[in-house]
Design a protein around this motif. Structure first.
Motif, PDB file in Angstrom:
ATOM      1  N   MET A   1     -10.588  10.436   2.339  1.00  7.63           N
ATOM      2  CA  MET A   1     -10.156   8.845   1.740  1.00  7.63           C
ATOM      3  C   MET A   1      -9.456   9.038   0.592  1.00  7.63           C
ATOM      4  SD  MET A   1     -13.589   6.519   1.158  1.00  7.63           S
ATOM      5  CE  MET A   1     -14.039   6.736  -0.483  1.00  7.63           C
ATOM      6  N   ALA A   2      -8.700   7.960   0.335  1.00  7.91           N
ATOM      7  CA  ALA A   2      -7.750   7.749  -0.934  1.00  7.91           C
ATOM      8  C   ALA A   2      -8.638   8.050  -2.268  1.00  7.91           C
ATOM      9  CB  ALA A   2      -7.006   6.735  -1.011  1.00  7.91           C
ATOM     10  N   VAL A   3      -8.259   8.744  -3.042  1.00  6.71           N
ATOM     11  CA  VAL A   3      -8.843   8.813  -4.536  1.00  6.71           C
ATOM     12  C   VAL A   3      -8.237   8.130  -5.434  1.00  6.71           C
ATOM     13  CG1 VAL A   3      -9.897  10.081  -6.218  1.00  6.71           C
ATOM     14  CG2 VAL A   3     -10.111  10.699  -3.803  1.00  6.71           C
ATOM     15  N   PHE A   4      -8.604   7.184  -6.236  1.00  9.63           N
ATOM     16  CA  PHE A   4      -7.948   6.389  -7.083  1.00  9.63           C
ATOM     17  C   PHE A   4      -8.862   6.648  -8.701  1.00  9.63           C
ATOM     18  CE2 PHE A   4      -7.698   3.913  -3.287  1.00  9.63           C
ATOM     19  CZ  PHE A   4      -6.462   3.860  -3.275  1.00  9.63           C
ATOM     20  N   ALA A   5      -8.211   7.405  -9.538  1.00  8.54           N
ATOM     21  CA  ALA A   5      -8.658   7.833 -10.780  1.00  8.54           C
ATOM     22  C   ALA A   5      -9.000   6.678 -11.608  1.00  8.54           C
ATOM     23  CB  ALA A   5      -7.792   8.897 -11.277  1.00  8.54           C
ATOM     24  N   HIS A   6      -8.352   5.468 -11.636  1.00  6.29           N
ATOM     25  CA  HIS A   6      -8.855   4.428 -12.345  1.00  6.29           C
ATOM     26  C   HIS A   6      -8.386   3.207 -11.740  1.00  6.29           C
ATOM     27  CE1 HIS A   6      -4.576   4.750 -13.267  1.00  6.29           C
ATOM     28  NE2 HIS A   6      -4.587   5.890 -13.583  1.00  6.29           N
ATOM     29  N   PRO A   7      -9.140   2.228 -12.142  1.00 13.75           N
ATOM     30  CA  PRO A   7      -8.913   0.843 -11.500  1.00 13.75           C
ATOM     31  C   PRO A   7      -7.374   0.418 -11.338  1.00 13.75           C
ATOM     32  CG  PRO A   7     -10.594   0.605 -13.020  1.00 13.75           C
ATOM     33  CD  PRO A   7     -10.151   2.074 -13.202  1.00 13.75           C
ATOM     34  N   GLU A   8      -6.683   0.631 -12.499  1.00 15.54           N
ATOM     35  CA  GLU A   8      -5.270   0.163 -12.298  1.00 15.54           C
ATOM     36  C   GLU A   8      -4.794   0.843 -11.147  1.00 15.54           C
ATOM     37  OE1 GLU A   8      -7.070   1.319 -14.994  1.00 15.54           O
ATOM     38  OE2 GLU A   8      -6.829  -0.652 -16.285  1.00 15.54           O
ATOM     39  N   ALA A   9      -4.999   2.186 -10.859  1.00 13.28           N
ATOM     40  CA  ALA A   9      -4.303   2.781  -9.871  1.00 13.28           C
ATOM     41  C   ALA A   9      -4.651   1.986  -8.453  1.00 13.28           C
ATOM     42  CB  ALA A   9      -4.708   4.202  -9.732  1.00 13.28           C
ATOM     43  N   THR A  10      -5.811   1.757  -8.351  1.00 10.62           N
ATOM     44  CA  THR A  10      -6.364   0.959  -7.274  1.00 10.62           C
ATOM     45  C   THR A  10      -5.673  -0.690  -7.185  1.00 10.62           C
ATOM     46  OG1 THR A  10      -8.577   1.738  -7.935  1.00 10.62           O
ATOM     47  CG2 THR A  10      -8.538   0.418  -6.075  1.00 10.62           C
ATOM     48  N   GLU A  11      -5.547  -1.083  -8.213  1.00 12.86           N
ATOM     49  CA  GLU A  11      -4.708  -2.329  -8.091  1.00 12.86           C
ATOM     50  C   GLU A  11      -3.266  -2.234  -7.724  1.00 12.86           C
ATOM     51  OE1 GLU A  11      -4.933  -5.028 -11.686  1.00 12.86           O
ATOM     52  OE2 GLU A  11      -6.104  -5.975 -10.483  1.00 12.86           O
ATOM     53  N   THR A  12      -2.496  -1.190  -8.162  1.00  7.84           N
ATOM     54  CA  THR A  12      -1.283  -0.751  -7.890  1.00  7.84           C
ATOM     55  C   THR A  12      -1.267  -0.790  -6.306  1.00  7.84           C
ATOM     56  OG1 THR A  12      -0.953  -0.002  -9.966  1.00  7.84           O
ATOM     57  CG2 THR A  12       0.675   0.653  -8.066  1.00  7.84           C
ATOM     58  N   ALA A  13      -2.206   0.146  -5.666  1.00  6.61           N
ATOM     59  CA  ALA A  13      -2.202   0.512  -4.328  1.00  6.61           C
ATOM     60  C   ALA A  13      -2.572  -0.918  -3.454  1.00  6.61           C
ATOM     61  CB  ALA A  13      -3.158   1.595  -4.046  1.00  6.61           C
ATOM     62  N   PHE A  14      -3.390  -1.597  -4.158  1.00  5.62           N
ATOM     63  CA  PHE A  14      -3.604  -3.029  -3.359  1.00  5.62           C
ATOM     64  C   PHE A  14      -2.300  -3.821  -3.150  1.00  5.62           C
ATOM     65  CE2 PHE A  14      -4.654  -7.542  -3.822  1.00  5.62           C
ATOM     66  CZ  PHE A  14      -5.511  -7.486  -2.778  1.00  5.62           C
ATOM     67  N   TYR A  15      -1.825  -3.828  -4.103  1.00  5.14           N
ATOM     68  CA  TYR A  15      -0.273  -4.892  -4.214  1.00  5.14           C
ATOM     69  C   TYR A  15       0.658  -4.012  -3.467  1.00  5.14           C
ATOM     70  CZ  TYR A  15      -2.918  -8.278  -6.561  1.00  5.14           C
ATOM     71  OH  TYR A  15      -4.086  -9.209  -7.273  1.00  5.14           O
ATOM     72  N   ARG A  16       0.753  -2.808  -3.662  1.00  2.00           N
ATOM     73  CA  ARG A  16       1.659  -2.232  -2.601  1.00  2.00           C
ATOM     74  C   ARG A  16       1.521  -2.285  -1.129  1.00  2.00           C
ATOM     75  NH1 ARG A  16       1.518   3.455  -4.321  1.00  2.00           N
ATOM     76  NH2 ARG A  16       2.637   2.575  -6.158  1.00  2.00           N
ATOM     77  N   ALA A  17       0.038  -2.100  -0.760  1.00  2.23           N
ATOM     78  CA  ALA A  17      -0.207  -2.330   0.615  1.00  2.23           C
ATOM     79  C   ALA A  17       0.089  -3.649   1.224  1.00  2.23           C
ATOM     80  CB  ALA A  17      -1.837  -1.828   0.843  1.00  2.23           C
ATOM     81  N   PHE A  18      -0.236  -4.622   0.228  1.00  7.03           N
ATOM     82  CA  PHE A  18      -0.102  -5.971   0.450  1.00  7.03           C
ATOM     83  C   PHE A  18       1.375  -6.322   0.969  1.00  7.03           C
ATOM     84  CE2 PHE A  18      -2.114 -10.307  -0.958  1.00  7.03           C
ATOM     85  CZ  PHE A  18      -1.648 -10.912  -0.014  1.00  7.03           C
ATOM     86  N   GLU A  19       2.302  -5.994  -0.039  1.00 11.17           N
ATOM     87  CA  GLU A  19       3.793  -6.023  -0.038  1.00 11.17           C
ATOM     88  C   GLU A  19       4.157  -5.363   1.345  1.00 11.17           C
ATOM     89  OE1 GLU A  19       5.117  -4.102  -3.150  1.00 11.17           O
ATOM     90  OE2 GLU A  19       5.592  -5.908  -4.444  1.00 11.17           O
ATOM     91  N   GLN A  20       3.666  -4.135   1.453  1.00 15.21           N
ATOM     92  CA  GLN A  20       4.140  -3.663   2.590  1.00 15.21           C
ATOM     93  C   GLN A  20       3.628  -4.048   3.957  1.00 15.21           C
ATOM     94  OE1 GLN A  20       3.786   0.537   1.513  1.00 15.21           O
ATOM     95  NE2 GLN A  20       5.711   0.360   0.108  1.00 15.21           N
ATOM     96  N   GLY A  21       2.734  -4.811   3.923  1.00 18.49           N
ATOM     97  CA  GLY A  21       1.782  -5.016   5.268  1.00 18.49           C
ATOM     98  C   GLY A  21       1.320  -3.889   5.826  1.00 18.49           C
ATOM     99  N   ASP A  22       0.829  -3.008   4.729  1.00 20.61           N
ATOM    100  CA  ASP A  22       0.167  -1.578   5.411  1.00 20.61           C
ATOM    101  C   ASP A  22      -1.579  -1.890   5.608  1.00 20.61           C
ATOM    102  OD1 ASP A  22      -0.879   0.562   5.505  1.00 20.61           O
ATOM    103  OD2 ASP A  22      -0.162   1.793   3.796  1.00 20.61           O
ATOM    104  N   LEU A  23      -1.839  -2.021   6.651  1.00 20.26           N
ATOM    105  CA  LEU A  23      -3.133  -2.193   7.124  1.00 20.26           C
ATOM    106  C   LEU A  23      -4.150  -1.217   6.560  1.00 20.26           C
ATOM    107  CD1 LEU A  23      -5.256  -4.336   7.903  1.00 20.26           C
ATOM    108  CD2 LEU A  23      -5.119  -3.413  10.222  1.00 20.26           C
ATOM    109  N   GLU A  24      -3.638   0.162   7.052  1.00 12.65           N
ATOM    110  CA  GLU A  24      -4.300   1.213   6.602  1.00 12.65           C
ATOM    111  C   GLU A  24      -4.582   1.474   5.014  1.00 12.65           C
ATOM    112  OE1 GLU A  24      -6.486   2.396   8.970  1.00 12.65           O
ATOM    113  OE2 GLU A  24      -5.307   1.018  10.495  1.00 12.65           O
TER     114      GLU A  24
END
Lengths: 146, 146
Positions: A1-24
């Motif tokens: 499972m992906a590890v996010f050290a702080h909420p900002e990292a999680t948020e960055t990953a959220f919008y990156r996945a959203f941009e890229q249409g990356d479901l996983e």
């Protein structure tokens, strides 16, 4: 499972996945929990991994190449729970268009040392205007302007 | 200052003040803090006591006698911060009408032992339909039905 050290990292990953249409990538952001909640703009409440995954799958199938500009406007934090309020501005680079900003409340919970999304509540400002897009005003360099 | 022993009491007071158009009661619910945030349905982000107070004042001046039916759908809690997601159904008793439910994310923070609202983010489901009201289906006793 992906590890996010702080909420900002999680948020960055959220919008990156959203941009890229990356479901996983998107689902790795969310807590693997039955109590996660998602409200898409003007949508109803979605609960749990299966319903939220299905919603992103439908969104990504229909999604044009796009980029997000995120501005974090508010943070409330406790030891194990953090709430961000952000504006989300969607830019369609190929169409040289940008949508009116949306507002989103994003909540993250720390689970075994990793911060995961538990709530995403997005809403348009002004209603139907969000369906409208406006052209970039002065060329490509303006695409990153807030 | 009002003291709320738990977030459920704060939420009850919030909707009671909303129903009654009670501006002082409403502002006693909110944390007396510059970082409080409020997003009314289809509205922009309001920050701080003065802006949020002004918004409720405007709402209450225009408000018809109304009653809220609240259903709490989700709770995330940490020691000092709690997030509720609720449906808000507004009923106009004199007109015998009810609005389509709204979704709201409400966050509460514990401050000196009392829980106060720090974030209210409300949004319609389905957009313009929220402007429509439907009559009670079977008489007054249905007004409390979910």
């Amino acid at each position: 499972m992906a590890v996010f050290a702080h909420p900002e990292a999680t948020e960055t990953a959220f919008y990156r996945a959203f941009e890229q249409g990356d479901l996983e990538g998107m689902m790795a952001v969310w807590a693997p929990s039955s109590d996660i909640r998602c409200i898409h703009p003007l949508g109803g409440l979605l609960t749990g991994v299966a319903a939220i995954r299905a919603s992103w799958n439908a969104i990504f199938r229909a999604q044009l190449p796009q980029r997000f500009e995120i501005e974090r406007l508010s943070v409330f934090h406790a030891d194990e729970l953090v709430i961000h309020t952000v504006t989300e501005t969607i830019v369609l680079p190929l169409q040289r268009q940008r949508f009116a900003p949306l507002l989103a409340t994003n909540a993250y919970r720390r689970i075994d040392g990793s911060w995961h999304m538990v709530l995403h509540h997005a809403s348009p400002v002004g209603g139907v205007e969000t369906a409208e897009v406006v052209p970039f005003e002065g060329g490509e360099t303006n695409a990153t302007r807030h």
